[in-house]
Design a protein around this motif. Structure first.
Motif, PDB file in Angstrom:
ATOM      1  N   GLY A  20       0.926  -1.124  -0.057  1.00 26.59           N
ATOM      2  CA  GLY A  20      -0.034   0.059   0.063  1.00 26.59           C
ATOM      3  C   GLY A  20       0.821   1.417  -0.089  1.00 26.59           C
ATOM      4  O   GLY A  20       1.860   1.258   0.623  1.00 26.59           O
ATOM      5  N   GLN A  22       1.060   5.643  -0.851  1.00 28.04           N
ATOM      6  CA  GLN A  22       0.591   7.004  -1.513  1.00 28.04           C
ATOM      7  C   GLN A  22       1.741   7.687  -2.208  1.00 28.04           C
ATOM      8  O   GLN A  22       3.146   7.385  -1.646  1.00 28.04           O
ATOM      9  CB  GLN A  22       0.276   7.973  -0.384  1.00 28.04           C
ATOM     10  N   GLN A 104      -3.828   1.874  -7.911  1.00 26.91           N
ATOM     11  CA  GLN A 104      -5.046   1.085  -7.953  1.00 26.91           C
ATOM     12  C   GLN A 104      -4.982  -0.536  -7.731  1.00 26.91           C
ATOM     13  O   GLN A 104      -5.683  -0.589  -6.649  1.00 26.91           O
ATOM     14  CB  GLN A 104      -5.406   1.067  -9.656  1.00 26.91           C
ATOM     15  N   GLN A 105      -3.732  -1.076  -7.898  1.00 28.63           N
ATOM     16  CA  GLN A 105      -3.626  -2.359  -7.485  1.00 28.63           C
ATOM     17  C   GLN A 105      -2.189  -2.859  -7.508  1.00 28.63           C
ATOM     18  O   GLN A 105      -1.439  -2.122  -8.383  1.00 28.63           O
ATOM     19  CB  GLN A 105      -4.510  -3.411  -8.244  1.00 28.63           C
ATOM     20  N   TRP A 111      -1.750   1.543 -11.893  1.00 25.37           N
ATOM     21  CA  TRP A 111      -2.019   2.852 -11.650  1.00 25.37           C
ATOM     22  C   TRP A 111      -2.321   3.684 -12.463  1.00 25.37           C
ATOM     23  O   TRP A 111      -2.375   3.485 -13.747  1.00 25.37           O
ATOM     24  CB  TRP A 111      -0.428   3.084 -10.891  1.00 25.37           C
ATOM     25  N   GLN A 199      -4.426  -4.265  -0.460  1.00 30.27           N
ATOM     26  CA  GLN A 199      -5.504  -3.445  -0.723  1.00 30.27           C
ATOM     27  C   GLN A 199      -6.694  -4.062  -0.421  1.00 30.27           C
ATOM     28  O   GLN A 199      -6.780  -5.381  -0.955  1.00 30.27           O
ATOM     29  CB  GLN A 199      -5.310  -2.967  -1.983  1.00 30.27           C
ATOM     30  N   LEU A 201     -11.166  -4.665  -0.568  1.00 34.04           N
ATOM     31  CA  LEU A 201     -12.230  -4.273  -1.398  1.00 34.04           C
ATOM     32  C   LEU A 201     -13.416  -3.622  -0.668  1.00 34.04           C
ATOM     33  O   LEU A 201     -13.789  -4.248   0.244  1.00 34.04           O
ATOM     34  CB  LEU A 201     -12.577  -5.458  -2.280  1.00 34.04           C
ATOM     35  N   ASP A 265     -16.119   3.856  -5.183  1.00 29.99           N
ATOM     36  CA  ASP A 265     -14.623   3.090  -5.655  1.00 29.99           C
ATOM     37  C   ASP A 265     -13.801   3.947  -4.397  1.00 29.99           C
ATOM     38  O   ASP A 265     -12.665   4.298  -4.806  1.00 29.99           O
ATOM     39  CB  ASP A 265     -14.306   3.420  -6.879  1.00 29.99           C
ATOM     40  N   VAL A 267     -10.574   3.640  -1.896  1.00 32.76           N
ATOM     41  CA  VAL A 267      -9.534   2.862  -1.951  1.00 32.76           C
ATOM     42  C   VAL A 267      -9.023   2.375  -0.631  1.00 32.76           C
ATOM     43  O   VAL A 267      -8.563   3.409   0.225  1.00 32.76           O
ATOM     44  CB  VAL A 267      -8.287   3.404  -2.879  1.00 32.76           C
ATOM     45  N   ILE A 269      -6.488   0.991   1.971  1.00 29.20           N
ATOM     46  CA  ILE A 269      -4.940   0.202   2.140  1.00 29.20           C
ATOM     47  C   ILE A 269      -4.746  -0.183   3.479  1.00 29.20           C
ATOM     48  O   ILE A 269      -4.721   0.716   4.340  1.00 29.20           O
ATOM     49  CB  ILE A 269      -3.853   1.316   1.635  1.00 29.20           C
ATOM     50  N   GLU A 281      -9.055   6.177   0.782  1.00 28.67           N
ATOM     51  CA  GLU A 281      -8.908   7.237  -0.274  1.00 28.67           C
ATOM     52  C   GLU A 281     -10.035   7.653  -1.001  1.00 28.67           C
ATOM     53  O   GLU A 281     -10.741   6.587  -1.479  1.00 28.67           O
ATOM     54  CB  GLU A 281      -7.732   7.030  -0.969  1.00 28.67           C
ATOM     55  N   THR A 283     -11.485   9.575  -4.167  1.00 28.89           N
ATOM     56  CA  THR A 283     -10.808  10.301  -5.474  1.00 28.89           C
ATOM     57  C   THR A 283     -11.872  11.045  -6.209  1.00 28.89           C
ATOM     58  O   THR A 283     -13.133  10.901  -6.181  1.00 28.89           O
ATOM     59  CB  THR A 283      -9.921   9.397  -6.114  1.00 28.89           C
TER      60      THR A 283
END
Length: 341
Positions: A20, A22, A104-105, A111, A199, A201, A265, A267, A269, A281, A283
């Motif tokens: 994970g 940033q 993203q994963q 990404w 990550q 879900l 959606d 995110v 982590i 997160e 976005t």
């Protein structure tokens, strides 16, 4: 022999390793991004600038993520253009400085990179997906959606992800390259041992619940939502909010009436498990605002507490810190009103 055993063990570990992070654009090179010490480098993926065709409309795009380039744009004539559209005339479709890198994963690596503040609010988003079956990287235009957002897709075996960078062996020689690869793998092995990040879900129908390989995190009862933060932000992680000055999808965070991160959606982590530390997160807010919440489980805070930890670093990113004994982690769920009742 020991080295061979070590590398064999890495071969088993690497495909399932999940991190994970940033990520931030490097100060030394605009096509290099660092994610908690892990480097993504676009320098040798293509020979820049790359010309990308939009065959449906007869437009062309010139992309250079590494160096300043001029776009003959009558409105935005500067030389800090990451991607230039050649249509009825030239348009700057995003500045190279302060590019936004979004993981993203991690298995396989995927990404996004966003270039913002082009002519008349134009912006560009590149989605990168590692595909081990594609030896030669490709980039394609995938459409304009929403209006004035230009989307591209990059795929290939080596597209800038860690330890898979074109040109390195040629520059350093085979021996030095092998030594560098071994050192990189050694550092990665240490990271695997020390990091439990993954990550997770969001659960269908309840964006306050997240599944981490069968382990559930539920922030539904941590606060009574919608929750006011610093008299400037409204946080609505379960059902969303309609921000006063923003139309479109529901927001997870409203900032002074503007969407500072969409509900859909999120995110999640999971950074560590002892004690628990995780981030969420949100976005794609207004003008691509992002809100990041960092959750830190601490026995020192029997009652959950949240503070605004600063904003616009990078630009239009808002950071929050949540601390408490029970923050939705497994086997420690706070009591409170259920936003779905």
């Amino acid at each position: 022999m020991a080295r061979l055993v070590f590398l064999a063990a890495l071969a088993v570990l690497l495909p399932v390793a999940v991190f994970g992070a940033q990520c931030a654009q490097s100060e030394e090179s605009m096509c290099v991004f660092t994610c908690n010490g892990t480097m993504f480098n676009l320098t040798d993926v293509f020979k820049y600038p790359v010309t990308i065709a939009d065959d449906s409309r007869g437009y062309n795009y010139e992309w250079n993520p590494c160096e300043y380039q001029a776009c003959k744009d009558e409105i935005e004539p500067g030389e800090d253009c990451a991607i230039c559209q050649k249509a009825d005339r030239y348009y700057n479709c995003g500045h190279i400085q302060q590019a936004v890198f979004l993981m993203q994963q991690y298995t396989p690596f995927m990404w996004k990179i966003q270039y913002l503040w082009g002519t008349d609010w134009r912006m560009t988003e590149f989605t990168f997906l590692v595909d081990k079956n594609r030896d030669i990287p490709t980039v394609t235009f995938t459409g304009e959606d929403p209006y004035l957002q230009y989307n591209f897709f990059v795929t290939g075996k080596c597209i800038g992800q860690p330890y898979c960078n074109y040109g390195v062996a040629a520059q350093m020689g085979v021996v030095n390259a092998n030594m560098m690869t071994f050192a990189a793998l050694f550092l990665l092995a240490i990271s695997i041992c020390l990091s439990s990040a993954e990550q997770c879900l969001p659960k269908t129908g309840n964006p306050c619940k997240f599944d981490c390989n069968g382990t559930e995190f539920d922030i539904s009862h941590v606060f009574d939502y919608p929750y006011n933060i610093d008299n400037n932000f409204m946080w609505c992680p379960c059902k969303g909010c309609i921000c006063e000055y923003s139309k479109g999808p529901k927001a997870a965070v409203c900032q002074s009436g503007s969407n500072a991160g969409q509900l859909q959606d999120p995110v999640f982590i999971l950074e560590r498990t002892d004690p628990y530390l995780f981030t969420i997160e949100y976005t794609s807010g207004l003008s691509y605002r992002i809100s990041i919440f960092t959750f830190i489980v601490s026995e020192d805070y029997p009652k959950p507490n949240i503070v605004f930890a600063g904003g616009s670093n990078p630009i239009l990113q808002y950071n929050f810190q949540v601390t408490g004994k029970c923050l939705g982690q497994p086997d420690c769920k706070t009591k409170g009103p259920n936003p779905f009742h």
